[in-house]
Design an enzyme around this catalytic site. Structure first.
Site, PDB file in Angstrom:
ATOM      1  N   LEU A 129     -10.084 -26.619  99.191  1.00  0.00           N
ATOM      2  CA  LEU A 129      -9.448 -26.365  97.904  1.00  0.00           C
ATOM      3  C   LEU A 129      -9.819 -27.518  96.966  1.00  0.00           C
ATOM      4  O   LEU A 129      -9.730 -28.684  97.365  1.00  0.00           O
ATOM      5  CB  LEU A 129      -7.931 -26.318  98.069  1.00  0.00           C
TER       6      LEU A 129
ATOM      7  N   TYR B 251      -1.494 -18.711  94.164  1.00  0.00           N
ATOM      8  CA  TYR B 251      -0.381 -19.550  93.721  1.00  0.00           C
ATOM      9  C   TYR B 251      -0.885 -20.909  93.290  1.00  0.00           C
ATOM     10  O   TYR B 251      -2.070 -21.237  93.482  1.00  0.00           O
ATOM     11  CB  TYR B 251       0.655 -19.701  94.840  1.00  0.00           C
TER      12      TYR B 251
ATOM     13  N   LYS C 166      -6.806 -20.554  95.803  1.00  0.00           N
ATOM     14  CA  LYS C 166      -5.482 -20.876  96.336  1.00  0.00           C
ATOM     15  C   LYS C 166      -4.726 -19.574  96.612  1.00  0.00           C
ATOM     16  O   LYS C 166      -3.839 -19.179  95.870  1.00  0.00           O
ATOM     17  CB  LYS C 166      -4.739 -21.760  95.326  1.00  0.00           C
TER      18      LYS C 166
ATOM     19  N   GLU D 263     -10.584 -30.498 105.261  1.00  0.00           N
ATOM     20  CA  GLU D 263      -9.438 -31.041 104.518  1.00  0.00           C
ATOM     21  C   GLU D 263      -8.251 -31.017 105.454  1.00  0.00           C
ATOM     22  O   GLU D 263      -8.421 -30.862 106.665  1.00  0.00           O
ATOM     23  CB  GLU D 263      -9.198 -30.227 103.237  1.00  0.00           C
TER      24      GLU D 263
END
Ligand code: PMP
Length: 285
Positions: A208, A33, A148, A184
């Site tokens: 990401l 996505y 993702k 992250e």
């Protein structure tokens, strides 16, 4: 204002059933996505998000059945038909549906595109004057963090632990090559500032490649802020002068980690400078 959905290329009611039981996205999380912000009716950094969506598909051998122009068209229709001026656009590809479900996928499945637009009120101004609290939390995700994918369990458990602790985000901590590093956040990239230098994790399969991360690095360059793309420890974050996190929906200062203030405990000057530039960029000036 109401949100609006998209399923298999058609605009649908978001709150009515539309998904096939045997969609591999539903059965296996076998899909990818992307999401971006709509500001004043315009798609902010849509090209970059669609580039990443294509890359995510490529890395998992999902072959989109619509062209870039068609996908732009779907996202335009979602904005127009919903009337949403400020919102979040979400698009996902799943590998398609097949029955009976099987781990082994048929190479010739037609992938399914779905999505939505959701109105989001512009952030209250104090979102960046008072700062945000975060917790540290073990990074228990898979090693496909650069893609993702729909497999978000590790992120969901981290984000919910943060919310239970009255925090906005979780700094994810992973043991990597014999040391403890911050990768992250559950749905954001993160930065620490120490002695005027800005630190963030390097690109690789543990984070990401955030579109906002890249935009912020560009703005840091314009401001002549030195950036180091290296892993740092959770202790480094806790002892930093400033910290912040970024995602397509918002960039936010971190003023507390695990209940302890970061730096002065106030929103720092580096964040303020970058945020001012970013807000301008978002509104096209
Ligand atoms: N990391 C993760 C794990 C995310 O889910 C997100 C949000 N999509 C980000 C970083 C930020 O990426 P972007 O700036 O492209 O929204």
């Amino acid at each position: 204002l109401k949100g609006l959905g998209l399923y298999d290329g058609k605009i649908v009611d978001l709150n009515k059933p539309a998904v096939l039981l045997e969609d591999r996205g539903y059965q296996f999380g076998d899909g990818v996505y992307d999401a971006w912000k709509v500001v004043d009716g315009k798609h902010f950094l849509r090209k970059e998000h669609l580039d990443r969506l294509e890359r995510s598909c490529r890395l998992l051998d999902i072959k989109p059945c619509y062209s870039r122009e068609e996908i732009e068209g779907f996202s335009d229709s979602l904005v127009e038909e919903s009337g949403v001026n400020d919102g979040a656009m979400y698009l996902q590809w799943t590998r398609g549906w097949e029955s009976p479900r099987s781990h082994v996928f048929n190479e010739n499945l037609r992938p399914l595109l779905s999505g939505s637009i959701i109105p989001i009120p512009p952030l209250p101004l104090d979102a960046w004057t008072t700062g945000n609290k975060v917790i540290t939390y073990p990074d228990q995700r898979h090693l496909f963090c650069h893609i993702k994918t729909l497999n978000l369990l590790g992120s969901i458990m981290a984000k919910n632990a943060a919310h239970r602790n009255d925090c906005e985000e979780a700094l994810l901590v992973r043991e990597h090559q014999g040391r403890s590093i911050v990768t992250e956040c559950s749905s954001s990239n993160c930065f620490a500032v120490k002695d005027g230098v800005m630190y963030t994790a390097p690109l690789g399969n543990l984070i990401l490649p955030g579109i906002t991360r890249a935009a912020i690095l560009g703005l840091a360059g314009q401001c002549e802020i030195n950036v180091v793309e290296e892993y740092v420890s959770p202790e480094f974050f806790k002892e930093a002068d400033e910290a912040f996190f970024t995602n397509a929906i918002a960039i936010r200062p971190i003023v507390m980690i695990d209940g302890r203030p970061v730096g002065s405990g106030n929103v720092g000057p580096v964040f303020q400078k970058l945020n001012a530039k970013y807000q301008k960029m978002m509104r096209g000036n």
